[in-house]
Enzyme design. Structure first.
Site, PDB file in Angstrom:
ATOM      1  N   LYS A   1      -9.888  13.434   4.113  1.00 25.20           N
ATOM      2  CA  LYS A   1      -8.916  12.218   3.903  1.00 25.20           C
ATOM      3  C   LYS A   1      -7.933  12.478   5.417  1.00 25.20           C
ATOM      4  O   LYS A   1      -7.829  13.385   5.850  1.00 25.20           O
ATOM      5  CB  LYS A   1      -7.776  12.354   2.841  1.00 25.20           C
ATOM      6  CG  LYS A   1      -7.366  13.672   2.220  1.00 25.20           C
ATOM      7  CD  LYS A   1      -6.773  13.769   1.051  1.00 25.20           C
ATOM      8  CE  LYS A   1      -7.620  13.581   0.043  1.00 25.20           C
ATOM      9  NZ  LYS A   1      -7.494  12.494  -0.905  1.00 25.20           N
ATOM     10  N   ARG A   2      -7.309  11.405   5.655  1.00 27.04           N
ATOM     11  CA  ARG A   2      -6.256  11.565   6.571  1.00 27.04           C
ATOM     12  C   ARG A   2      -5.274  12.822   6.528  1.00 27.04           C
ATOM     13  O   ARG A   2      -5.108  13.078   5.618  1.00 27.04           O
ATOM     14  CB  ARG A   2      -5.274  10.342   6.965  1.00 27.04           C
ATOM     15  CG  ARG A   2      -6.358   9.027   7.604  1.00 27.04           C
ATOM     16  CD  ARG A   2      -6.768   9.710   8.882  1.00 27.04           C
ATOM     17  NE  ARG A   2      -5.575   9.508   9.851  1.00 27.04           N
ATOM     18  CZ  ARG A   2      -5.431   8.733  10.879  1.00 27.04           C
ATOM     19  NH1 ARG A   2      -6.207   7.649  10.891  1.00 27.04           N
ATOM     20  NH2 ARG A   2      -4.221   8.882  11.524  1.00 27.04           N
TER      21      ARG A   2
ATOM     22  N   LYS B   1      -0.292  14.351   1.680  1.00 27.24           N
ATOM     23  CA  LYS B   1      -1.636  14.582   1.002  1.00 27.24           C
ATOM     24  C   LYS B   1      -1.879  16.126   0.928  1.00 27.24           C
ATOM     25  O   LYS B   1      -2.649  16.613   0.038  1.00 27.24           O
ATOM     26  CB  LYS B   1      -2.691  13.991   1.694  1.00 27.24           C
ATOM     27  CG  LYS B   1      -2.762  12.586   1.882  1.00 27.24           C
ATOM     28  CD  LYS B   1      -3.897  11.837   2.736  1.00 27.24           C
ATOM     29  CE  LYS B   1      -3.668  10.465   2.848  1.00 27.24           C
ATOM     30  NZ  LYS B   1      -4.565   9.804   1.619  1.00 27.24           N
TER      31      LYS B   1
ATOM     32  N   HIS C   1       0.824  -1.355  -0.034  1.00 28.15           N
ATOM     33  CA  HIS C   1       0.109   0.079   0.103  1.00 28.15           C
ATOM     34  C   HIS C   1       0.918   1.156  -0.025  1.00 28.15           C
ATOM     35  O   HIS C   1       0.203   2.343  -0.008  1.00 28.15           O
ATOM     36  CB  HIS C   1      -1.061  -0.085   1.226  1.00 28.15           C
ATOM     37  CG  HIS C   1      -2.119  -0.884   1.014  1.00 28.15           C
ATOM     38  ND1 HIS C   1      -3.288  -0.539   0.400  1.00 28.15           N
ATOM     39  CD2 HIS C   1      -2.269  -2.109   1.379  1.00 28.15           C
ATOM     40  CE1 HIS C   1      -4.263  -1.229   0.487  1.00 28.15           C
ATOM     41  NE2 HIS C   1      -3.597  -2.333   0.986  1.00 28.15           N
TER      42      HIS C   1
ATOM     43  N   LYS D   1     -14.668   7.831  -4.952  1.00 31.17           N
ATOM     44  CA  LYS D   1     -15.933   8.123  -4.544  1.00 31.17           C
ATOM     45  C   LYS D   1     -16.573   9.471  -4.988  1.00 31.17           C
ATOM     46  O   LYS D   1     -17.644   9.612  -5.053  1.00 31.17           O
ATOM     47  CB  LYS D   1     -15.814   8.153  -2.853  1.00 31.17           C
ATOM     48  CG  LYS D   1     -15.383   6.696  -2.081  1.00 31.17           C
ATOM     49  CD  LYS D   1     -15.280   6.963  -0.914  1.00 31.17           C
ATOM     50  CE  LYS D   1     -14.452   6.022  -0.230  1.00 31.17           C
ATOM     51  NZ  LYS D   1     -13.757   6.365   1.223  1.00 31.17           N
TER      52      LYS D   1
ATOM     53  N   THR E   1      -8.874   6.327  -2.802  1.00 32.80           N
ATOM     54  CA  THR E   1     -10.162   5.900  -3.074  1.00 32.80           C
ATOM     55  C   THR E   1     -11.140   6.918  -2.942  1.00 32.80           C
ATOM     56  O   THR E   1     -12.309   6.989  -3.450  1.00 32.80           O
ATOM     57  CB  THR E   1     -10.573   4.734  -2.225  1.00 32.80           C
ATOM     58  OG1 THR E   1     -10.102   4.998  -0.792  1.00 32.80           O
ATOM     59  CG2 THR E   1      -9.739   3.458  -2.548  1.00 32.80           C
TER      60      THR E   1
HETATM   61  C1  LIG Z   1     -12.708   6.563   1.358  1.00 30.31           C
HETATM   62  C2  LIG Z   1     -11.907   7.163   2.768  1.00 30.31           C
HETATM   63  C3  LIG Z   1     -10.884   7.310   3.153  1.00 30.31           C
HETATM   64  C4  LIG Z   1      -9.594   7.501   1.946  1.00 30.31           C
HETATM   65  O1  LIG Z   1      -9.525   8.509   1.594  1.00 30.31           O
HETATM   66  P1  LIG Z   1      -8.519   9.020   0.645  1.00 30.31           P
HETATM   67  O2  LIG Z   1      -8.821  10.155   0.049  1.00 30.31           O
HETATM   68  O3  LIG Z   1      -8.313   8.027  -0.688  1.00 30.31           O
HETATM   69  O4  LIG Z   1      -7.074   9.100   1.327  1.00 30.31           O
HETATM   70  C5  LIG Z   1     -10.494   7.558   4.363  1.00 30.31           C
HETATM   71  N1  LIG Z   1     -11.483   7.740   5.227  1.00 30.31           N
HETATM   72  C6  LIG Z   1     -12.514   7.292   5.094  1.00 30.31           C
HETATM   73  C7  LIG Z   1     -13.585   7.293   6.242  1.00 30.31           C
HETATM   74  C8  LIG Z   1     -12.975   6.902   3.929  1.00 30.31           C
HETATM   75  O5  LIG Z   1     -14.535   6.670   3.610  1.00 30.31           O
END
Ligand SMILES: *Cc1c(COP(=O)(O)O)cnc(C)c1O
Length: 796
Positions: free
Chosen positions: A533-534, A539, A345, A645, A641
């Site tokens: 995101k985190r 990022k 990952h 979404k 991901t």
């Molecule tokens: C999809 C998702 C992530 C991943 O987000 P990225 O933008 O790909 O880092 C992190 N936390 C939650 C709660 C998510 O639903």
């Protein structure tokens, strides 16, 4: 349905439905649906035993499954009638579903991926199950106090959890530490016995994974650590309580280290606890259901390890095959390497897991011996069979510099090594793991991540789902790639208007949620510009907030500037010990306070940082997003991901050429998204040549200089040293994530965003194009690729 709910409340709570609370109605609904689940669960398991097919086990330290009630109703095909029934009884379905706790058993993308995979496995009729840990405390609950992140414990099991079933009869015993004795048997083979080990019981709790309208119920099995009950123990005092406590710690906390920022012996215990209980359990299951020798294990079992956290599964399976089942090394190795498959990952070296050799040796002496032997044999193989790599053995050895390198162990011990997006896999093959790629060229493969379109479109955005069905019929729900049929409506203004109306409605709903949670009013006609995101340096939330400060500065010097009003929405947790990430959270919050209450801005900019980003919050934000910020330093985001979404919900991506952004661009075309910044090649080139000089940008770019000076002079803080670490990280530590380097390009691309947004027809065309191509990113596609290329399984 209404009568059933009414009756269940009466029987269970001994009260009339009109007096029932939302929580009590929730309890009634879960008990109704659990009855249905148990019936089909039983049948699914019987079916699997009857046909004796191959089983897939997905091992992961994290499963971020989100709330289950609404999802399970949807998958059972009774969501609509349940919603009707609830309304008839005078309840708001939303409020009922919101009473469920969100199990925070994961940090972010990696855990959410595992959850989407389980959903796809069940929905596509695969016999695939998850193994994880039932942490008593999930990821911390985040609050902001004076802009600072505060972490509160997340005791999600407080009121019990309706979806789990304890299976005490399936508990297994895990051994830590102790002494290993070696004997020579009469046939010359070695035999190993363990003495004085610390024993821990692993008790499974099963959660049903409901397939989409297909009556398949698979299992997510989460292990809980409990004291080993033994007659010798009875009646002893204090020391035992401490002992019990230390055992329960093993499934006590999820480690909030999205990549590194922690790493203790307890974490190692957790990892071994997960793999030992899971492997013991699957061997038992194999023996119970199959009349074959374990030689045939690879025909009947595939194990996917989600990052290196469960990679001790490799030596653990070796141990069981040799010490318990009597196989010799060669046979055991042959079986193990055919069963195991590893997903990588990250390529960031600081996030690649290693353990101190001595720590592992103390805690898991027999496992250490096995890893040592794997290493010896691997190094010997390179020495004799790959002459050109001889000098590189120190860089490739599993045990090197007194540490055990888990990624190396995983590659050597698996039949498959996959990255999670095309660029990521290429970087693995050509850079990060290129020597291993030379040795095992056939092992490396790509499986671009995906998301469950059932949860992330059907469930979270029913209005959009209905519109899609109205345009192309309902078949896309089974075959998401058919969303491509939406392209026929590109020029159909009546459709584009409907698409716009759906987005507006979702934005209004989010605006209401924002008002409820923060008291701030946002204009739902403004552009919703989202980064969720985190919180991580790579990022680059910092780049985003620098842009916002820059826009603010522009407006301050020219309050009449004609801009499209924007609402910036953030959601992000920082690991507790990640100082710089927490500074960025505070900075965003301080800038928000400054901007949101400045009358000069006249509401043109609003910054909303919502607390406690998790799956349930993501479900509310994503359908309302206009812009999806995917702005990682190129080469750093393995896949992402969140980008998928938001694309699936019609947001347009502002992104770097990184991770799956590249594959989004390949599908929709560069003209249907907003690409900016350095490429991965350029970034890697800079790294190889000692970076760049950020002071040049500071000196040249007035906007950048102004922002950095504002930081330095404490204009966003309460004192002038408040954000000094951010400041020095950019200017003295040579801006390792290229925030300043990409600033100009980021500002420019947002000018194009603004210009495009002013033409709503063009914007909606781009939006529908993105939705049309998003079917590729359904995790159904990803799972079908894993199934045919790695696991070699067919739907049941
Ligand atoms: C999809 C998702 C992530 C991943 O987000 P990225 O933008 O790909 O880092 C992190 N936390 C939650 C709660 C998510 O639903």
């Amino acid at each position: 349905m209404a009568e059933k709910i009414q009756y269940t409340v009466q029987m269970g709570k001994e009260k009339e439905i009109k007096d029932a609370s939302n929580g009590e109605v929730y309890d009634a609904l879960t008990s109704i649906i659990n009855e249905e689940i148990n019936l089909h669960w039983h049948k699914t398991n019987e079916k699997y035993e009857e046909i004796q097919g191959k089983q897939v086990y997905y091992l992961s330290m994290e499963f971020l499954i989100g709330r289950l009630l609404e999802n399970n109703l949807l998958n059972f095909g009774i969501l609509d009638i349940t919603n009707e029934a609830l309304k008839k009884l005078g309840f708001n379905p939303e409020h009922i579903y919101a009473t469920e706790r969100d199990p925070g058993l994961g940090n972010g993308g990696l855990g959410r991926l595992a959850a989407c995979f389980l959903d796809s496995l069940a929905s596509l009729h695969y016999s695939g199950h998850g193994y994880g840990i039932r942490y008593r405390y999930g990821l911390f609950e985040q609050r902001f106090i004076h802009g600072n992140q505060i972490e509160l414990p997340d005791y999600w099991l407080n009121d019990g959890y309706a979806w789990e079933t304890r299976k005490e009869e399936e508990a297994v015993c895990i051994h830590f530490s102790g002494i290993v004795h070696m004997f020579k048997k009469s046939d010359g083979n070695l035999e190993f016995k363990y003495e004085n080990t610390d024993k821990v019981m692993a008790v499974p709790y099963d959660i049903p994974i409901v397939g989409f309208q297909n009556k398949v119920i698979n299992t997510l099995r989460l292990w809980s650590a409990e004291p080993f009950i033994n007659d010798d123990y009875k009646g002893e005092s204090n020391r035992d309580l401490d002992h019990e406590h230390s055992i329960e710690q093993i499934s006590g906390y999820l480690y909030p280290d999205d990549s590194t920022y922690d790493g203790k012996i307890l974490r190692l215990k957790q990892q071994y606890f997960l793999v030992s209980s899971s492997i013991q359990n699957m061997i038992k299951q194999f023996k119970k259901t199959q009349s074959l020798s374990l030689i045939h294990l690879p025909d009947k079992v595939a194990i996917q390890i989600n990052d290196t956290h469960p990679s001790l599964a490799i030596p653990e399976l070796m141990r069981i095959l040799m010490d318990d089942q009597g196989f010799g090394w060669e046979q055991a190795w042959n079986i193990t390497t055919k069963v195991m498959a590893y997903t990588n990952h990250t390529t960031m070296s600081e996030a690649l897991e290693t353990w101190p050799k001595e720590m592992l040796k103390q805690l898991l002496p027999r496992i250490y011996m096995i890893i040592n032997e794997i290493n010896e044999r691997f190094c010997r193989d390179i020495w004799f069979n790959h002459h050109k790599l001889r000098e590189l053995i120190p860089d490739m050895a599993i045990i090197a510099d007194e540490r055990i390198h888990m990624a190396r162990l995983s590659i050597v011990g698996s039949c498959s090594v996959n990255g999670v997006a095309r660029i990521h896999t290429e970087i693995l093959k050509n850079k990060e793991m290129k020597h291993f790629y030379t040795v095992f060229p056939d092992r490396f493969n790509n499986k671009t991540n995906g998301i469950s379109h059932r949860r992330w479109l059907l469930k979270v955005n029913p209005e959009l789902a209905n519109l899609i069905t109205e345009i192309i019929g309902p078949e896309w729900i089974q075959r998401p790639k058919q969303m491509i049929g939406l392209l026929k409506s590109l020029k159909d203004h009546s459709i584009l208007e409907k698409l716009y109306a759906v987005k507006q409605k979702n934005k209004l709903q989010l605006a209401n949620l924002i008002y409820e949670r923060t008291g701030l009013l946002v204009d739902h006609q403004s552009v919703f510009d989202v980064q969720i995101k985190r919180l991580h340096e790579y990022k680059r939330q910092l780049l985003n907030v620098f842009r916002i400060i820059s826009m603010y500065n522009d407006l301050k010097s020219n309050p009449d500037l004609d801009i499209v009003p924007r609402t910036f929405i953030f959601g992000a947790k920082a690991a507790r010990s990640y100082h710089l990430a927490k500074e960025v959270i505070k900075l965003i919050n301080k800038v928000a306070t400054m901007v949101n209450y400045d009358p000069d801005i006249r509401g043109k900019l609003k910054i909303i940082f919502l607390e406690n980003y998790n799956v349930s919050l993501a479900e509310k934000i994503i359908p309302a997003a206009d812009i999806s910020e995917q702005i990682s330093t190129a080469s750093k985001e393995a896949s992402g991901t969140g980008n998928m979404k938001m694309m699936m919900n019609g947001a347009l991506t502002v992104g770097t050429l990184d991770g799956a952004n590249i594959e989004i661009m390949d599908l929709v075309g560069k003209e249907n998204m907003f690409i900016f910044g350095l490429t991965a090649e350029e970034v890697i080139h800079f790294y190889q040549n000692g970076g760049y000089n950020p002071n040049d940008i500071y000196n040249k770019d007035d906007r950048v200089r102004k922002i950095l000076d504002q930081l330095h002079h404490g204009e966003f803080g309460t004192h002038d040293i408040e954000f000094k670490d951010i400041y020095y990280n950019l200017l003295s530590h040579s801006d390792p994530y290229f925030v300043l380097k990409d600033f100009e390009s980021f500002i420019e691309i947002h000018k194009l965003v603004e210009q495009t947004y002013r033409n709503q027809w063009a914007w909606q065309e781009m939006s529908i194009t993105n939705i049309a191509y998003s079917g590729y990113f359904s995790s159904d596609r990803t799972i079908q690729e894993y199934a045919s290329d790695i696991w070699k399984i067919k739907p049941v």
